[in-house]
Design a protein around this motif. Structure first.
Motif, short mmCIF file in Angstrom:
data_model
loop_
_atom_site.label_atom_id
_atom_site.label_comp_id
_atom_site.label_asym_id
_atom_site.label_seq_id
_atom_site.Cartn_x
_atom_site.Cartn_y
_atom_site.Cartn_z
N LEU A 155 0.83 -1.21 0.00
CA LEU A 155 0.00 0.00 0.00
C LEU A 155 0.87 1.25 0.00
N LEU A 156 1.87 1.29 0.85
CA LEU A 156 2.72 2.48 0.91
C LEU A 156 3.54 2.66 -0.36
N MET A 157 3.92 1.55 -0.99
CA MET A 157 4.63 1.65 -2.28
C MET A 157 3.74 2.31 -3.33
N TYR A 158 2.46 1.94 -3.35
CA TYR A 158 1.56 2.50 -4.37
C TYR A 158 1.03 3.87 -3.98
N ASP A 159 1.06 4.20 -2.70
CA ASP A 159 0.84 5.58 -2.27
C ASP A 159 1.95 6.43 -2.90
N TRP A 160 3.19 6.00 -2.70
CA TRP A 160 4.34 6.72 -3.28
C TRP A 160 4.24 6.75 -4.81
N HIS A 161 3.95 5.61 -5.43
CA HIS A 161 3.88 5.52 -6.89
C HIS A 161 2.84 6.50 -7.45
N SER A 162 1.71 6.60 -6.77
CA SER A 162 0.66 7.52 -7.20
C SER A 162 1.16 8.96 -7.15
N ARG A 163 1.74 9.35 -6.04
CA ARG A 163 2.24 10.72 -5.89
C ARG A 163 3.40 11.00 -6.83
N HIS A 164 4.24 10.00 -7.05
CA HIS A 164 5.42 10.09 -7.92
C HIS A 164 5.03 10.46 -9.35
N HIS A 165 4.11 9.70 -9.93
CA HIS A 165 3.74 9.97 -11.32
C HIS A 165 2.81 11.17 -11.46
N LEU A 166 1.98 11.42 -10.47
CA LEU A 166 1.19 12.64 -10.49
C LEU A 166 2.12 13.86 -10.50
N ALA A 167 3.17 13.81 -9.70
CA ALA A 167 4.13 14.92 -9.66
C ALA A 167 4.89 15.06 -10.97
N HIS A 168 5.14 13.97 -11.68
CA HIS A 168 5.77 14.10 -13.00
C HIS A 168 4.93 15.02 -13.88
N ILE A 169 3.64 14.79 -13.87
CA ILE A 169 2.74 15.56 -14.75
C ILE A 169 2.56 16.98 -14.23
N THR A 170 2.31 17.14 -12.95
CA THR A 170 2.07 18.49 -12.42
C THR A 170 3.34 19.33 -12.46
N SER A 171 4.49 18.72 -12.26
CA SER A 171 5.76 19.47 -12.36
C SER A 171 6.00 19.92 -13.80
N LEU A 172 5.69 19.07 -14.76
CA LEU A 172 5.84 19.44 -16.16
C LEU A 172 4.91 20.60 -16.50
#
Length: 183
Positions: free
Chosen positions: A160-177
């Motif tokens: 669960l914590l890995m996919y919490d991180w994974h969700s935030r990780h890829h969301l941040a790729h898009i929002t940072s771009l």
């Protein structure tokens, strides 16, 4: 929540929320935070890609990285695999899971060209079921594991914590771009 589950922003564009670090202990607050992230991801991801045109969707989030479109489809692919892995862990004794070549999946036609809406709808339904299933677990079930061929046993609470991180990780790729490009 243990501080190990917190990630710090990173100047490395590959890891905009930092790298995942498995915490020593996982408490109820960390689990609830992870569940909330999974609940909110479909809406947040939809908002992050709202009103992007085809040229913007074809833009990589970093040099050598996936396009926005590939990133959204990757999240759907990855989270489908995670959901299945967790269901296997709940119904079998420490099943050995299959890995997959995520970079090659992203290069397939659906990863490069499918409408975003398909993966956005898929994530809405998938995350609804996934969170429903995870919210029903008792303490003993959270300890159940699947076995990753390279990383060994992974408990459902760590997953669960890995996919919490994974969700935030890829969301941040898009929002940072989007922020960097002024979109």
């Amino acid at each position: 929540m243990t501080t190990d589950t917190q990630t710090q922003p990173s100047s490395d564009p590959r890891y905009p929320v930092g790298r995942f670090h498995k915490p020593q202990t996982i408490d109820a607050v960390a689990i609830e935070t992870g569940l909330k992230t999974l609940e909110e991801l479909p809406r947040k991801l939809r908002n992050a890609v709202a009103d992007l045109n085809d040229a913007q969707l074809a833009t990589p989030y970093r040099e050598g990285g996936w396009t926005v479109r590939q990133t959204v489809h990757h999240v759907a692919d990855s989270h489908m695999n995670a959901y299945i892995r967790m269901k296997l862990a709940l119904t079998e004794d420490a099943p050995v899971i299959r890995t997959y070549e995520e970079a090659l999946w992203a290069e397939l036609s659906d990863g490069k060209n499918a409408p975003l809406e398909w993966s956005l709808q898929l994530l809405e339904a998938l995350h609804s079921r996934w969170v429903m299933m995870l919210r029903s677990l008792d303490d003993k079930q959270w300890q159940r594991t699947f076995v990753h061929p390279e990383h060994g046993p992974v408990s459902l609470q760590t997953g669960l914590l890995m996919y919490d991180w994974h969700s935030r990780h890829h969301l941040a790729h898009i929002t940072s771009l989007r922020q960097a490009k002024g979109w």
